[in-house]
Design a protein around this motif. Structure first.
Motif, short mmCIF file in Angstrom:
data_model
loop_
_atom_site.label_atom_id
_atom_site.label_comp_id
_atom_site.label_asym_id
_atom_site.label_seq_id
_atom_site.Cartn_x
_atom_site.Cartn_y
_atom_site.Cartn_z
N ARG A 199 26.83 42.25 -33.17
CA ARG A 199 25.43 42.39 -32.76
C ARG A 199 25.01 43.86 -32.74
N VAL A 200 25.92 44.75 -32.38
CA VAL A 200 25.63 46.19 -32.44
C VAL A 200 25.42 46.61 -33.89
N ARG A 238 7.98 55.46 -33.16
CA ARG A 238 8.14 54.80 -31.85
C ARG A 238 8.97 53.53 -31.99
N ASN A 239 8.79 52.82 -33.10
CA ASN A 239 9.58 51.62 -33.34
C ASN A 239 11.06 51.96 -33.54
N VAL A 240 11.35 53.11 -34.13
CA VAL A 240 12.73 53.57 -34.23
C VAL A 240 13.30 53.77 -32.83
N GLY A 241 12.48 54.34 -31.93
CA GLY A 241 12.91 54.49 -30.55
C GLY A 241 13.20 53.15 -29.89
N ASN A 242 12.37 52.15 -30.19
CA ASN A 242 12.61 50.81 -29.65
C ASN A 242 13.93 50.25 -30.17
N ASP A 243 14.23 50.51 -31.44
CA ASP A 243 15.52 50.07 -32.00
C ASP A 243 16.68 50.71 -31.24
N CYS A 244 16.54 51.99 -30.89
CA CYS A 244 17.60 52.69 -30.15
C CYS A 244 17.83 52.03 -28.79
N VAL A 245 16.76 51.64 -28.13
CA VAL A 245 16.89 50.99 -26.84
C VAL A 245 17.63 49.66 -26.98
N ILE A 246 17.30 48.91 -28.02
CA ILE A 246 17.98 47.63 -28.26
C ILE A 246 19.47 47.85 -28.50
N ILE A 247 19.82 48.88 -29.26
CA ILE A 247 21.23 49.17 -29.52
C ILE A 247 21.95 49.55 -28.23
N LEU A 248 21.30 50.33 -27.38
CA LEU A 248 21.92 50.66 -26.09
C LEU A 248 22.25 49.40 -25.30
N GLU A 249 21.35 48.43 -25.33
CA GLU A 249 21.59 47.19 -24.60
C GLU A 249 22.71 46.37 -25.25
N ARG A 250 22.77 46.38 -26.56
CA ARG A 250 23.88 45.70 -27.24
C ARG A 250 25.21 46.37 -26.91
N ALA A 306 30.58 46.88 -24.71
CA ALA A 306 31.61 47.80 -24.20
C ALA A 306 32.02 47.50 -22.77
N TYR A 307 31.08 47.01 -21.98
CA TYR A 307 31.35 46.73 -20.56
C TYR A 307 32.01 45.36 -20.45
N VAL A 308 33.21 45.34 -19.88
CA VAL A 308 33.97 44.10 -19.70
C VAL A 308 34.12 43.88 -18.20
N SER A 335 20.64 47.75 -17.45
CA SER A 335 21.05 48.97 -16.74
C SER A 335 22.12 49.67 -17.57
N THR A 336 21.71 50.11 -18.74
CA THR A 336 22.67 50.60 -19.72
C THR A 336 23.43 51.83 -19.23
N LYS A 337 22.73 52.74 -18.58
CA LYS A 337 23.40 53.97 -18.14
C LYS A 337 24.49 53.66 -17.13
N ASN A 338 24.21 52.80 -16.15
CA ASN A 338 25.20 52.46 -15.13
C ASN A 338 26.43 51.79 -15.75
N ARG A 339 26.19 50.87 -16.65
CA ARG A 339 27.31 50.14 -17.26
C ARG A 339 28.14 51.05 -18.17
N LEU A 340 27.48 51.88 -18.99
CA LEU A 340 28.22 52.75 -19.90
C LEU A 340 28.94 53.86 -19.14
N GLU A 341 28.33 54.35 -18.07
CA GLU A 341 29.01 55.35 -17.24
C GLU A 341 30.31 54.78 -16.66
N ARG A 342 30.28 53.51 -16.27
CA ARG A 342 31.49 52.90 -15.73
C ARG A 342 32.57 52.76 -16.81
N VAL A 343 32.16 52.45 -18.02
CA VAL A 343 33.12 52.38 -19.13
C VAL A 343 33.83 53.72 -19.29
#
Length: 284
Positions: A157-158, A179-191, A196-198, A214-222
């Motif tokens: 999915r990523v 701006r749509n490219v930015g939206n794509d980036c947000v979607i990838i962060l969520e994927r 990555a978070y297990v 909450s992508t930042k919180n989850r990725l920070e924990r990884v």
């Protein structure tokens, strides 16, 4: 294209009802009939395979698919047609919801949602992988490439969203495009947050699992768990900087090619770094 592009708004039953989605049967029929002018067969096959997988899984587990039995036959037929044009061998043991029901009944799936999900995963996961490989070959990169010899992260999915990001960036010309490219980036962060978070590894006792958004919180924990120790201090700093840069698209406007490109590069590099880190933590 994305999976939701195969749906269109439908009239609600009354003015107070929620907006309904309906399968775009005209689009499905055109895909079945032959190549489209607006998208390549690979661009069609990737989200269509995901749609078929998701809707059959919804039928087999929650029993709330967005499509009917007749439409389940139509989307499967369209998928098989586009895959045939691509030279991809795909031979499912069923062709609509009724066939899937009979199949799981005859293969010990009557009392197990997990068994039905596994049946579909064994059928569709190799297809998603094969299509991802094909898609990588069709999109010339104007964004960052990883140093690894593998063109994909392996998180399907990523990878699908990264390919969509590359395509949108290639064609972007206006402020709205960027701006749509930015939206794509947000979607990838969520994927990435999903992949990555297990829970069993990254959720501490007594905590409530943060939502995928909450992508930042989850990725920070990884990073905290998978790059623990003083010897990884510099690497933690590097990855956190990439997270911060990628997160910036949630709060800032990607209004021109420079800023949209930097944001996109950051997300792609972050995806590859996280994949390498999580693979290393599993073998350590």
């Amino acid at each position: 294209m994305r999976e939701n592009d195969f749906f269109e708004e439908a009239e609600a039953a009354d003015v107070w009802a929620r907006q309904q989605e309906a399968l775009n049967t005209d689009l499905i029929e055109r895909v079945h009939a032959g190549p489209l002018k607006s998208a390549t067969d690979v661009e069609i096959a990737v989200p269509l395979a995901r749609l078929v997988h998701d809707e059959y899984r919804n039928r087999g587990t929650e029993n709330n698919p967005r499509i009917s039995v007749h439409e389940s036959r139509a989307v499967m037929a369209a998928l098989r047609a586009v895959l045939k044009r691509l030279g991809v061998d795909f031979r499912p043991p069923f062709f609509d919801f009724d066939g899937f029901y009979s199949y799981w009944k005859n293969n010990n799936g009557s009392n197990s949602w997990q068994a039905r999900r596994q049946m579909l995963s064994e059928l569709f996961d190799p297809l998603h992988e094969q299509l991802a490989d094909l898609e990588v070959g069709t999109v010339a990169s104007t964004l960052a490439d990883p140093v690894t010899s593998h063109p994909r992260t392996g998180w399907t999915r990523v990878d699908e969203e990264i390919t969509e990001l590359r395509r949108h960036f290639q064609n972007a010309r206006t402020e709205q495009d960027y701006r749509n490219v930015g939206n794509d980036c947000v979607i990838i962060l969520e994927r990435l947050s999903e992949a990555a978070y297990v829970r069993d590894r990254h959720l501490f006792d007594g905590e409530e699992e943060p939502p995928v958004a909450s992508t930042k919180n989850r990725l920070e924990r990884v990073i905290e768990v998978d790059l623990a120790g003083s010897e990884n201090a510099a690497l933690r700093k590097l990855v956190r900087a990439a997270i911060e840069q990628a997160q910036g698209v949630k709060h800032g406007a990607t209004i021109n090619r420079r800023y949209a490109g930097v944001s996109a590069d950051s997300v792609i590099l972050l995806a590859n770094m996280l994949r390498r880190i999580t693979e290393g933590s599993q073998t350590a």
